[in-house]
Design an enzyme around this catalytic site. Structure first.
Site, PDB file in Angstrom:
ATOM      1  N   THR A 132       0.783  -1.412   0.008  1.00  0.00           N
ATOM      2  CA  THR A 132      -0.071   0.215   0.003  1.00  0.00           C
ATOM      3  C   THR A 132       0.917   0.878   0.584  1.00  0.00           C
ATOM      4  O   THR A 132       2.062   1.067   0.434  1.00  0.00           O
ATOM      5  CB  THR A 132      -1.136   0.315   1.319  1.00  0.00           C
ATOM      6  N   ASP A 133       0.201   2.413  -0.471  1.00  0.00           N
ATOM      7  CA  ASP A 133       1.380   3.283  -0.657  1.00  0.00           C
ATOM      8  C   ASP A 133       1.431   4.335   0.964  1.00  0.00           C
ATOM      9  O   ASP A 133       1.246   4.876   1.167  1.00  0.00           O
ATOM     10  CB  ASP A 133       0.379   4.852  -1.181  1.00  0.00           C
ATOM     11  N   GLU A 134       0.556   3.270   1.624  1.00  0.00           N
ATOM     12  CA  GLU A 134       0.287   4.158   3.713  1.00  0.00           C
ATOM     13  C   GLU A 134       1.329   4.026   4.215  1.00  0.00           C
ATOM     14  O   GLU A 134       2.354   4.369   4.696  1.00  0.00           O
ATOM     15  CB  GLU A 134      -0.911   3.245   4.361  1.00  0.00           C
ATOM     16  N   TYR A 158      -1.892  -0.281  10.981  1.00  0.00           N
ATOM     17  CA  TYR A 158      -2.145  -0.685  10.205  1.00  0.00           C
ATOM     18  C   TYR A 158      -1.252  -0.811   9.259  1.00  0.00           C
ATOM     19  O   TYR A 158      -0.050  -1.841   8.780  1.00  0.00           O
ATOM     20  CB  TYR A 158      -3.620  -0.635   9.339  1.00  0.00           C
ATOM     21  N   SER A 161       2.389  -2.357  10.171  1.00  0.00           N
ATOM     22  CA  SER A 161       2.530  -3.750  10.431  1.00  0.00           C
ATOM     23  C   SER A 161       2.927  -3.599   8.437  1.00  0.00           C
ATOM     24  O   SER A 161       3.649  -4.501   7.566  1.00  0.00           O
ATOM     25  CB  SER A 161       1.348  -4.554  10.787  1.00  0.00           C
ATOM     26  N   LYS A 162       2.475  -3.017   7.414  1.00  0.00           N
ATOM     27  CA  LYS A 162       2.130  -3.479   5.851  1.00  0.00           C
ATOM     28  C   LYS A 162       3.977  -3.144   5.954  1.00  0.00           C
ATOM     29  O   LYS A 162       4.383  -3.593   4.806  1.00  0.00           O
ATOM     30  CB  LYS A 162       0.798  -2.381   5.069  1.00  0.00           C
ATOM     31  N   ASN A 187      -5.288   4.147  -3.037  1.00  0.00           N
ATOM     32  CA  ASN A 187      -7.155   3.338  -2.704  1.00  0.00           C
ATOM     33  C   ASN A 187      -7.581   3.136  -3.080  1.00  0.00           C
ATOM     34  O   ASN A 187      -8.037   3.216  -4.379  1.00  0.00           O
ATOM     35  CB  ASN A 187      -7.851   4.568  -2.000  1.00  0.00           C
ATOM     36  N   LEU A 198     -14.659   3.668   3.105  1.00  0.00           N
ATOM     37  CA  LEU A 198     -15.650   4.736   2.612  1.00  0.00           C
ATOM     38  C   LEU A 198     -16.454   4.675   1.252  1.00  0.00           C
ATOM     39  O   LEU A 198     -17.795   5.384   1.249  1.00  0.00           O
ATOM     40  CB  LEU A 198     -14.272   5.896   2.079  1.00  0.00           C
ATOM     41  N   ASN A 257     -11.555  13.450   1.149  1.00  0.00           N
ATOM     42  CA  ASN A 257     -13.060  12.849   0.752  1.00  0.00           C
ATOM     43  C   ASN A 257     -14.523  13.121   0.763  1.00  0.00           C
ATOM     44  O   ASN A 257     -15.314  12.448   0.678  1.00  0.00           O
ATOM     45  CB  ASN A 257     -13.063  12.013   2.252  1.00  0.00           C
ATOM     46  N   HIS A 293      -4.951  10.105  11.996  1.00  0.00           N
ATOM     47  CA  HIS A 293      -5.856  10.331  10.937  1.00  0.00           C
ATOM     48  C   HIS A 293      -4.504  11.037   9.815  1.00  0.00           C
ATOM     49  O   HIS A 293      -3.935  12.280   8.953  1.00  0.00           O
ATOM     50  CB  HIS A 293      -6.945  11.769   9.673  1.00  0.00           C
TER      51      HIS A 293
HETATM   52  P1  NAD Z   1      -9.781  -7.507   2.671  1.00  0.00           P
HETATM   53  O1  NAD Z   1      -9.263  -7.203   3.998  1.00  0.00           O
HETATM   54  O2  NAD Z   1     -10.445  -7.180   2.073  1.00  0.00           O
HETATM   55  O3  NAD Z   1      -9.552  -9.082   2.080  1.00  0.00           O
HETATM   56  C1  NAD Z   1      -8.624 -10.136   3.039  1.00  0.00           C
HETATM   57  C2  NAD Z   1      -8.380 -10.704   2.778  1.00  0.00           C
HETATM   58  O4  NAD Z   1      -6.876 -11.579   3.164  1.00  0.00           O
HETATM   59  C3  NAD Z   1      -9.342 -11.739   3.160  1.00  0.00           C
HETATM   60  O5  NAD Z   1      -9.820 -12.145   2.059  1.00  0.00           O
HETATM   61  C4  NAD Z   1      -9.397 -12.367   4.643  1.00  0.00           C
HETATM   62  O6  NAD Z   1     -10.447 -13.156   4.772  1.00  0.00           O
HETATM   63  C5  NAD Z   1      -7.893 -12.952   3.784  1.00  0.00           C
HETATM   64  N1  NAD Z   1      -7.154 -13.004   5.248  1.00  0.00           N
HETATM   65  C6  NAD Z   1      -7.230 -12.086   6.182  1.00  0.00           C
HETATM   66  N2  NAD Z   1      -5.968 -12.566   7.251  1.00  0.00           N
HETATM   67  C7  NAD Z   1      -5.326 -13.552   6.555  1.00  0.00           C
HETATM   68  C8  NAD Z   1      -4.377 -14.533   6.823  1.00  0.00           C
HETATM   69  N3  NAD Z   1      -3.826 -14.931   8.087  1.00  0.00           N
HETATM   70  N4  NAD Z   1      -4.363 -15.314   6.608  1.00  0.00           N
HETATM   71  C9  NAD Z   1      -4.983 -16.281   5.104  1.00  0.00           C
HETATM   72  N5  NAD Z   1      -5.648 -15.222   4.772  1.00  0.00           N
HETATM   73  C10 NAD Z   1      -6.230 -13.449   5.121  1.00  0.00           C
HETATM   74  O7  NAD Z   1      -8.094  -6.531   1.720  1.00  0.00           O
HETATM   75  P2  NAD Z   1      -8.099  -6.012   0.386  1.00  0.00           P
HETATM   76  O8  NAD Z   1      -8.554  -4.719   0.906  1.00  0.00           O
HETATM   77  O9  NAD Z   1      -9.002  -6.824  -0.892  1.00  0.00           O
HETATM   78  O10 NAD Z   1      -6.768  -5.620   0.727  1.00  0.00           O
HETATM   79  C11 NAD Z   1      -6.055  -6.978  -0.551  1.00  0.00           C
HETATM   80  C12 NAD Z   1      -4.482  -6.478  -0.172  1.00  0.00           C
HETATM   81  O11 NAD Z   1      -3.900  -5.621  -0.362  1.00  0.00           O
HETATM   82  C13 NAD Z   1      -3.953  -6.197   1.416  1.00  0.00           C
HETATM   83  O12 NAD Z   1      -2.756  -7.031   1.458  1.00  0.00           O
HETATM   84  C14 NAD Z   1      -3.621  -4.311   1.793  1.00  0.00           C
HETATM   85  O13 NAD Z   1      -2.980  -4.470   2.175  1.00  0.00           O
HETATM   86  C15 NAD Z   1      -3.270  -4.225   0.070  1.00  0.00           C
HETATM   87  N6  NAD Z   1      -4.181  -2.572  -0.210  1.00  0.00           N
HETATM   88  C16 NAD Z   1      -5.342  -2.432  -0.673  1.00  0.00           C
HETATM   89  C17 NAD Z   1      -5.750  -1.299  -1.094  1.00  0.00           C
HETATM   90  C18 NAD Z   1      -7.431  -1.260  -0.802  1.00  0.00           C
HETATM   91  O14 NAD Z   1      -6.917  -0.001  -0.925  1.00  0.00           O
HETATM   92  N7  NAD Z   1      -8.164  -1.803  -0.409  1.00  0.00           N
HETATM   93  C19 NAD Z   1      -4.577  -0.343  -1.838  1.00  0.00           C
HETATM   94  C20 NAD Z   1      -3.893  -0.558  -1.879  1.00  0.00           C
HETATM   95  C21 NAD Z   1      -3.056  -1.863  -1.008  1.00  0.00           C
HETATM   96  O1  DAU Z   2      -4.283   3.738   0.710  1.00  0.00           O
HETATM   97  C1  DAU Z   2      -4.432   2.395   0.501  1.00  0.00           C
HETATM   98  C2  DAU Z   2      -5.370   1.875   0.888  1.00  0.00           C
HETATM   99  O2  DAU Z   2      -6.508   2.890   1.278  1.00  0.00           O
HETATM  100  C3  DAU Z   2      -5.496   0.607   1.935  1.00  0.00           C
HETATM  101  O3  DAU Z   2      -3.984   0.470   2.170  1.00  0.00           O
HETATM  102  C4  DAU Z   2      -5.953   0.539   2.725  1.00  0.00           C
HETATM  103  O4  DAU Z   2      -6.145  -0.905   3.513  1.00  0.00           O
HETATM  104  C5  DAU Z   2      -7.671   0.336   2.391  1.00  0.00           C
HETATM  105  O5  DAU Z   2      -8.513   0.455   3.318  1.00  0.00           O
HETATM  106  C6  DAU Z   2      -7.759   2.355   2.748  1.00  0.00           C
HETATM  107  O6  DAU Z   2      -7.428   3.003   3.480  1.00  0.00           O
HETATM  108  P1  DAU Z   2      -7.806   4.728   3.906  1.00  0.00           P
HETATM  109  O7  DAU Z   2      -7.602   4.256   5.070  1.00  0.00           O
HETATM  110  O8  DAU Z   2      -6.646   4.806   2.750  1.00  0.00           O
HETATM  111  O9  DAU Z   2      -9.466   3.403   3.252  1.00  0.00           O
HETATM  112  P2  DAU Z   2     -10.836   4.217   4.050  1.00  0.00           P
HETATM  113  O10 DAU Z   2     -12.092   3.484   3.076  1.00  0.00           O
HETATM  114  O11 DAU Z   2     -10.967   3.267   5.547  1.00  0.00           O
HETATM  115  O12 DAU Z   2     -11.122   5.173   4.061  1.00  0.00           O
HETATM  116  C7  DAU Z   2     -11.141   6.712   2.855  1.00  0.00           C
HETATM  117  C8  DAU Z   2     -10.759   8.061   3.748  1.00  0.00           C
HETATM  118  O13 DAU Z   2     -11.937   8.141   3.531  1.00  0.00           O
HETATM  119  C9  DAU Z   2      -9.956   8.317   4.838  1.00  0.00           C
HETATM  120  O14 DAU Z   2      -9.725  10.002   4.990  1.00  0.00           O
HETATM  121  C10 DAU Z   2     -10.745   8.240   5.672  1.00  0.00           C
HETATM  122  C11 DAU Z   2     -12.478   8.903   5.134  1.00  0.00           C
HETATM  123  N1  DAU Z   2     -13.746   7.891   5.708  1.00  0.00           N
HETATM  124  C12 DAU Z   2     -13.289   6.421   6.176  1.00  0.00           C
HETATM  125  C13 DAU Z   2     -14.308   6.305   6.635  1.00  0.00           C
HETATM  126  C14 DAU Z   2     -14.473   4.475   6.792  1.00  0.00           C
HETATM  127  C15 DAU Z   2     -14.456   8.902   6.544  1.00  0.00           C
HETATM  128  O15 DAU Z   2     -13.778   9.418   6.533  1.00  0.00           O
HETATM  129  N2  DAU Z   2     -15.548   8.008   7.221  1.00  0.00           N
HETATM  130  C16 DAU Z   2     -15.752   6.962   7.154  1.00  0.00           C
HETATM  131  O16 DAU Z   2     -16.947   6.504   8.386  1.00  0.00           O
END
Ligand code: NAD
Ligand code: DAU
Length: 355
Positions: A132-134, A158, A161-162, A187, A198, A257, A293
């Site tokens: 992730t970019d985070e 989070y 840990s990443k 995101n 979100l 947002n 945040h």
């Molecule tokens: P998600 O939470 O929707 O899905 C995670 C999946 O991993 C789930 O199916 C869960 O059951 C599985 N899982 C969790 N712990 C596990 C374990 N110990 N062993 C096996 N499976 C396990 O997450 P996502 O949004 O699909 O993200 C997937 C990956 O992409 C993550 O590594 C996240 O950090 C990364 N990522 C997400 C975003 C985003 O915007 N969602 C952006 C950049 C990177």
């Molecule tokens: O940037 C990549 C990341 O994007 C991934 O690594 C994460 O797994 C993914 O969850 C996401 O993280 P964010 O924290 O950016 O996503 P989230 O959808 O939780 O929140 C997006 C933005 O919106 C953030 O600035 C917080 C805000 N927010 C979120 C929620 C859930 C709100 O204002 N209200 C809300 O209820």
């Protein structure tokens, strides 16, 4: 064949579906099925022999070793993680267990398998780690977007840990020669996005007549990418990425947002107007900010474009319209994920946040 971890989650499921729509190469899908894993995401693969689902933990060394030995994949893509920042604030333990300890154990199991491969298979093997970019921390308004050489400054449990998992992957390459690739993406949004994040939360709450909770002043900036574009970037990096390199993936699409929430409201006004004829934006409610945040994320995606020729196919306008339409057409999926456990989480996160 390939092994995918976390393939029942949001991005992993989109990746598996896209992979099998374009290839007949078998996917072993290892997923623990936490609250975020949902086999309904993969319902269209029922009866498809090229999809082999295994419920299990990436930290279960014996299981991972047995799967690798049995199926002999040519590549492994690690999506599995705890992924929600707010959950990491309420309870970081699971994030350390899966994202750090789980990744460590997974790397060790993959290293043992890779070491035992014959020369040709060993040379062709790849482990792609999805990150992730985070990990780069937060940008000020005038700062340049994150490049691959930006320092790591994670601010939440989070992202810490990443970041730790990225460092482990890097070290396993540098020290043991494990053939790794890492992607750091911004995101994502799109189908199967769990409605704790979100965009899906705003769609689901709006339709249910509930408040749309905006944290703080709503001026935090995220860089949004349609999930199918993230999947195509991962396929491209797997195919042509240089071993040991990291690739930032993003859509050059920074938005505050509040703009995102207004866009979702406008699309719903058009596609499914409120019964009382009022605009959905009336449901916007400002709530207490997320602790620590991050103010702004922005990805400089020029390396992957220049070196691997990857570009996103969707603009934000096309992607967000498709996404809102998907949620309107899949209200059964939404009601199924809103299980008891999910409702408990919503109470824990939002009750007590002063309006
Ligand atoms: P998600 O939470 O929707 O899905 C995670 C999946 O991993 C789930 O199916 C869960 O059951 C599985 N899982 C969790 N712990 C596990 C374990 N110990 N062993 C096996 N499976 C396990 O997450 P996502 O949004 O699909 O993200 C997937 C990956 O992409 C993550 O590594 C996240 O950090 C990364 N990522 C997400 C975003 C985003 O915007 N969602 C952006 C950049 C990177
Ligand atoms: O940037 C990549 C990341 O994007 C991934 O690594 C994460 O797994 C993914 O969850 C996401 O993280 P964010 O924290 O950016 O996503 P989230 O959808 O939780 O929140 C997006 C933005 O919106 C953030 O600035 C917080 C805000 N927010 C979120 C929620 C859930 C709100 O204002 N209200 C809300 O209820």
């Amino acid at each position: 064949m390939i092994l995918v971890t976390g393939g029942a989650g949001f991005i992993g499921a989109n990746f598996v579906l896209d992979w099998l729509a374009q290839s007949d190469e078998t996917v072993i899908n290892l997923d623990k099925l936490t609250y975020a894993g949902n086999l309904e995401n993969l319902a269209t693969l029922t009866g498809v022999a090229q999809h082999i689902f295994v419920q299990g933990d990436i930290g279960d060394s014996a299981l991972v070793a047995a799967l690798l030995a049995k199926h002999q994949p040519r590549a492994v893509i690690n999506f599995a993680a705890e992924s929600h920042v707010d959950r990491s604030i309420h309870g970081p333990e699971d994030f350390i267990q899966t994202n750090v300890v789980g990744t460590f154990r997974f790397l060790e199991a993959v290293r043992a398998y890779w070491n035992g491969l014959a020369a040709e298979a060993k040379a062709g093997f790849r482990l792609l780690h999805v990150s992730t970019d985070e990990v780069y921390g937060s940008l000020a308004k005038e700062d340049a977007a994150f490049s691959e050489t930006h320092q790591y400054e994670p601010n939440s449990p989070y992202s810490a840990s990443k970041a730790a998992s990225d460092h482990l992957v890097r070290a396993w390459h540098h020290t043991y020669g494990l053939p790794v690739l890492t992607t750091n993406c911004s995101n994502n949004y799109g189908p199967f996005h769990f409605p704790e994040k979100l965009i899906p939360l705003m769609i689901v709450n709006a339709l249910a007549g509930k408040p749309l909770p905006v944290y703080g002043d709503g001026q935090q900036i995220r860089d949004w990418l349609y999930v199918k574009d993230h999947c195509s970037a991962i396929r491209r990096v797997l195919e042509a990425g240089v071993l040991g390199e990291t690739y930032n993936v993003g859509g050059w699409n920074e938005k505050p947002n509040l703009d995102i929430v207004h866009t979702v409201c406008r699309l719903l006004d058009e596609l499914q107007p409120r019964a009382d004829g009022k605009p959905y934006q009336e449901q916007i409610t400002y709530v207490t900010d997320r602790p620590g945040h991050d103010r702004r994320y922005a990805i400089d995606a020029s390396k992957i474009e220049r070196e691997l020729g990857w570009k996103p196919a969707e603009t934000f306008e096309t992607g967000i319209r498709k996404t809102v339409q998907w949620y309107l057409q899949h209200q059964d999926w939404v009601s199924h994920v809103q299980s008891g456990a999910y409702r408990d989480w919503v109470e824990k996160n939002y009750d007590g946040r002063a309006a």
